[in-house]
Scaffold this active site. Structure first.
Site, PDB file in Angstrom:
ATOM      1  N   LYS A 184       0.831  -1.210   0.000  1.00  0.00           N
ATOM      2  CA  LYS A 184       0.000   0.000   0.000  1.00  0.00           C
ATOM      3  C   LYS A 184       0.857   1.247   0.000  1.00  0.00           C
ATOM      4  CE  LYS A 184      -4.412  -1.586   1.802  1.00  0.00           C
ATOM      5  NZ  LYS A 184      -5.448  -1.442   2.791  1.00  0.00           N
ATOM      6  N   LYS A 220      -4.110  -9.735  -6.352  1.00  0.00           N
ATOM      7  CA  LYS A 220      -5.454 -10.039  -5.844  1.00  0.00           C
ATOM      8  C   LYS A 220      -6.440  -8.977  -6.316  1.00  0.00           C
ATOM      9  CE  LYS A 220      -5.325  -7.534  -1.482  1.00  0.00           C
ATOM     10  NZ  LYS A 220      -5.643  -7.383  -0.108  1.00  0.00           N
ATOM     11  N   LYS A 239      -9.878  -3.162  -4.266  1.00  0.00           N
ATOM     12  CA  LYS A 239     -10.454  -1.843  -4.579  1.00  0.00           C
ATOM     13  C   LYS A 239      -9.377  -0.875  -5.026  1.00  0.00           C
ATOM     14  CE  LYS A 239     -12.868  -3.093  -0.647  1.00  0.00           C
ATOM     15  NZ  LYS A 239     -13.425  -2.923   0.673  1.00  0.00           N
TER      16      LYS A 239
HETATM   17  P1  TYM Z   1     -10.689  -5.960   3.529  1.00  0.00           P
HETATM   18  O1  TYM Z   1     -11.713  -4.947   3.867  1.00  0.00           O
HETATM   19  O2  TYM Z   1      -9.645  -5.612   2.530  1.00  0.00           O
HETATM   20  O3  TYM Z   1     -11.376  -7.294   3.014  1.00  0.00           O
HETATM   21  C1  TYM Z   1     -12.463  -7.922   3.716  1.00  0.00           C
HETATM   22  C2  TYM Z   1     -12.382  -9.430   3.552  1.00  0.00           C
HETATM   23  O4  TYM Z   1     -12.325  -9.784   2.168  1.00  0.00           O
HETATM   24  C3  TYM Z   1     -11.207 -10.654   1.934  1.00  0.00           C
HETATM   25  N1  TYM Z   1     -10.664 -10.362   0.586  1.00  0.00           N
HETATM   26  C4  TYM Z   1     -10.440 -11.290  -0.360  1.00  0.00           C
HETATM   27  N2  TYM Z   1     -10.622 -12.621  -0.371  1.00  0.00           N
HETATM   28  C5  TYM Z   1     -10.306 -13.279  -1.515  1.00  0.00           C
HETATM   29  N3  TYM Z   1      -9.829 -12.672  -2.625  1.00  0.00           N
HETATM   30  C6  TYM Z   1      -9.616 -11.342  -2.655  1.00  0.00           C
HETATM   31  N4  TYM Z   1      -9.169 -10.760  -3.769  1.00  0.00           N
HETATM   32  C7  TYM Z   1      -9.910 -10.572  -1.481  1.00  0.00           C
HETATM   33  N5  TYM Z   1      -9.850  -9.256  -1.165  1.00  0.00           N
HETATM   34  C8  TYM Z   1     -10.300  -9.143   0.106  1.00  0.00           C
HETATM   35  C9  TYM Z   1     -10.212 -10.296   3.023  1.00  0.00           C
HETATM   36  O5  TYM Z   1      -9.340 -11.373   3.280  1.00  0.00           O
HETATM   37  C10 TYM Z   1     -11.115 -10.016   4.189  1.00  0.00           C
HETATM   38  O6  TYM Z   1     -11.444 -11.210   4.845  1.00  0.00           O
HETATM   39  N6  TYM Z   1      -7.600  -5.729   7.466  1.00  0.00           N
HETATM   40  C11 TYM Z   1      -8.866  -6.255   6.977  1.00  0.00           C
HETATM   41  C12 TYM Z   1     -10.063  -5.762   7.748  1.00  0.00           C
HETATM   42  C13 TYM Z   1     -10.021  -6.050   9.203  1.00  0.00           C
HETATM   43  C14 TYM Z   1     -10.238  -7.324   9.820  1.00  0.00           C
HETATM   44  C15 TYM Z   1     -10.178  -7.082  11.214  1.00  0.00           C
HETATM   45  C16 TYM Z   1     -10.465  -8.603   9.320  1.00  0.00           C
HETATM   46  C17 TYM Z   1      -9.851  -5.153  10.200  1.00  0.00           C
HETATM   47  N7  TYM Z   1      -9.943  -5.745  11.410  1.00  0.00           N
HETATM   48  C18 TYM Z   1     -10.347  -8.131  12.123  1.00  0.00           C
HETATM   49  C19 TYM Z   1     -10.641  -9.649  10.232  1.00  0.00           C
HETATM   50  C20 TYM Z   1     -10.569  -9.412  11.614  1.00  0.00           C
HETATM   51  C21 TYM Z   1      -9.045  -5.795   5.545  1.00  0.00           C
HETATM   52  O7  TYM Z   1      -8.487  -4.811   5.104  1.00  0.00           O
HETATM   53  O8  TYM Z   1      -9.988  -6.504   4.846  1.00  0.00           O
END
Ligand code: TYM
Length: 328
Positions: free
Chosen positions: A111, A194, A197
């Site tokens: 990032k 991957k 967004k």
């Molecule tokens: P975030 O908001 O980017 O994504 C949310 C969930 O979607 C999954 N994901 C994917 N899975 C498969 N292929 C992809 N291309 C893909 N892109 C996203 C992510 O693995 C996630 O499960 N840091 C985290 C948010 C967070 C969180 C937490 C998650 C904050 N606190 C506590 C679990 C527990 C994040 O940025 O996810």
């Protein structure tokens, strides 16, 4: 019954990777576990510099979570900033993780490289400490996430073990749970990255709200591989393998079995596009219904925050006591 928690950031539209890698499993899991799911707006602040943006995305994301099938009477669905314990424990977690550990996070490296010329907030760097707080506050046993979050889960475990060792048993040590299909949905234009967004092209990303024609077109134009053989092999055929995995996640078959059914890329692309259109159709309809009643959405989120706070407050107090802070 296991305590399960997972969260998602309100940054832009929810995409197919989020759905197949995470949300779909949350929906299935809510019936088997004690499920908590947060819309982590404080995390989104790490990359936001305009007013109102996060709030709008938060409401839209709430509608999407209910539209995919999360039931507010069964699971606890809340907004992170409504439960102030997250910020409070977040600071304590920042003091339990080292500068070196945070610097090794791949997501931070990616990032920050992408935002090279932009303002780089300190929050983007300390993000995993707040994520550790999100998880540990709820005595979480399992965290269902996509593959991209594995490293963040590992650092959460390290932080929790370090805290328990230094200050006495305080936190449950959580473990990551990855889905069998869909754990890593790749960008349709760049199948070695991957789907995200913050990806470079809109053509590579399937938004949960894309209309059917756009979805079919994006799959038709998906980047495939040099030779024309349909085979499941992530290393040498990332484009075709990504399509097979997406189709597998939609149909419940394995990517290998699906590969045997196709001899050409064209029909594979068309069938995958159609399968995704059908998967998203009912979700989109429900989303638009929910968005028509904002007051109801806000009231559901208030109830979720109340339920979340009951658990979070106890854990924060335990951590503060074990640290030996003077009670207020
Ligand atoms: P975030 O908001 O980017 O994504 C949310 C969930 O979607 C999954 N994901 C994917 N899975 C498969 N292929 C992809 N291309 C893909 N892109 C996203 C992510 O693995 C996630 O499960 N840091 C985290 C948010 C967070 C969180 C937490 C998650 C904050 N606190 C506590 C679990 C527990 C994040 O940025 O996810």
């Amino acid at each position: 019954m296991a305590r399960v928690l997972s969260c998602i950031q309100p940054t832009g539209d929810v995409h197919l990777g989020n759905y197949l890698g995470a949300l779909r499993n949350w929906v299935a899991g809510q019936h088997e576990n004690d499920a908590f799911h947060g819309i982590v707006d404080l995390h989104a602040l790490t990359v936001i510099d305009q007013p109102g943006v996060v709030g709008k995305s938060t409401i839209e994301l709430a509608a999407m979570l209910f539209a995919v099938g999360l039931d507010p009477d069964i699971a606890t669905i809340f907004v992170q900033s409504h439960v102030t314990e997250h910020s409070q424990l977040g600071w304590i977690m920042e003091c339990q993780v080292s500068f070196g550990e945070l610097g090794r996070m791949t997501q931070f490296k990616d990032k920050s490289a992408k935002r090279e010329a932009d303002f780089l907030s300190a929050g983007l760097f300390t993000y995993p400490a707040l994520m550790a707080a999100d998880i540990l506050l709820y005595d979480t046993d399992e965290v269902p996430v996509g593959e991209d979050q594995r490293q963040h889960l590992e650092i959460t475990r390290d932080i929790a073990m370090r805290f328990n060792h230094r200050f006495g048993e305080t936190f449950v040590i959580p473990k990551a749970v990855m889905p069998k299909a869909g754990a890593r949905v790749m960008d349709l234009q760049d199948p070695t990255s991957k789907m995200s967004k913050t990806g470079d092209t809109d053509a590579g990303l399937i938004s949960m709200l894309d209309d059917p024609a756009a979805i079919v077109k994006k799959f038709k134009r998906a980047v495939t591989d040099g030779d024309s053989e349909v085979r499941f092999d992530r290393a040498t055929k990332p484009g075709v393998s990504n399509l097979l995995e997406i189709l597998a996640a939609c149909t419940g078959e394995t990517p290998e079995a699906l590969a045997a059914k196709y001899t050409q890329y064209g029909p594979l692309k068309a069938d995958t596009g159609e399968a995704v259109v059908e998967l998203l159709r009912p979700i989109q309809a429900r989303y638009h219904e929910l968005m028509a009643d904002r007051a109801e959405l806000q009231s559901l989120l208030r109830k979720g925050a109340q339920k979340a706070r009951v658990v979070a407050a106890v854990t924060l107090a335990r951590a503060q006591t074990h640290l030996g802070l003077v009670p207020a």
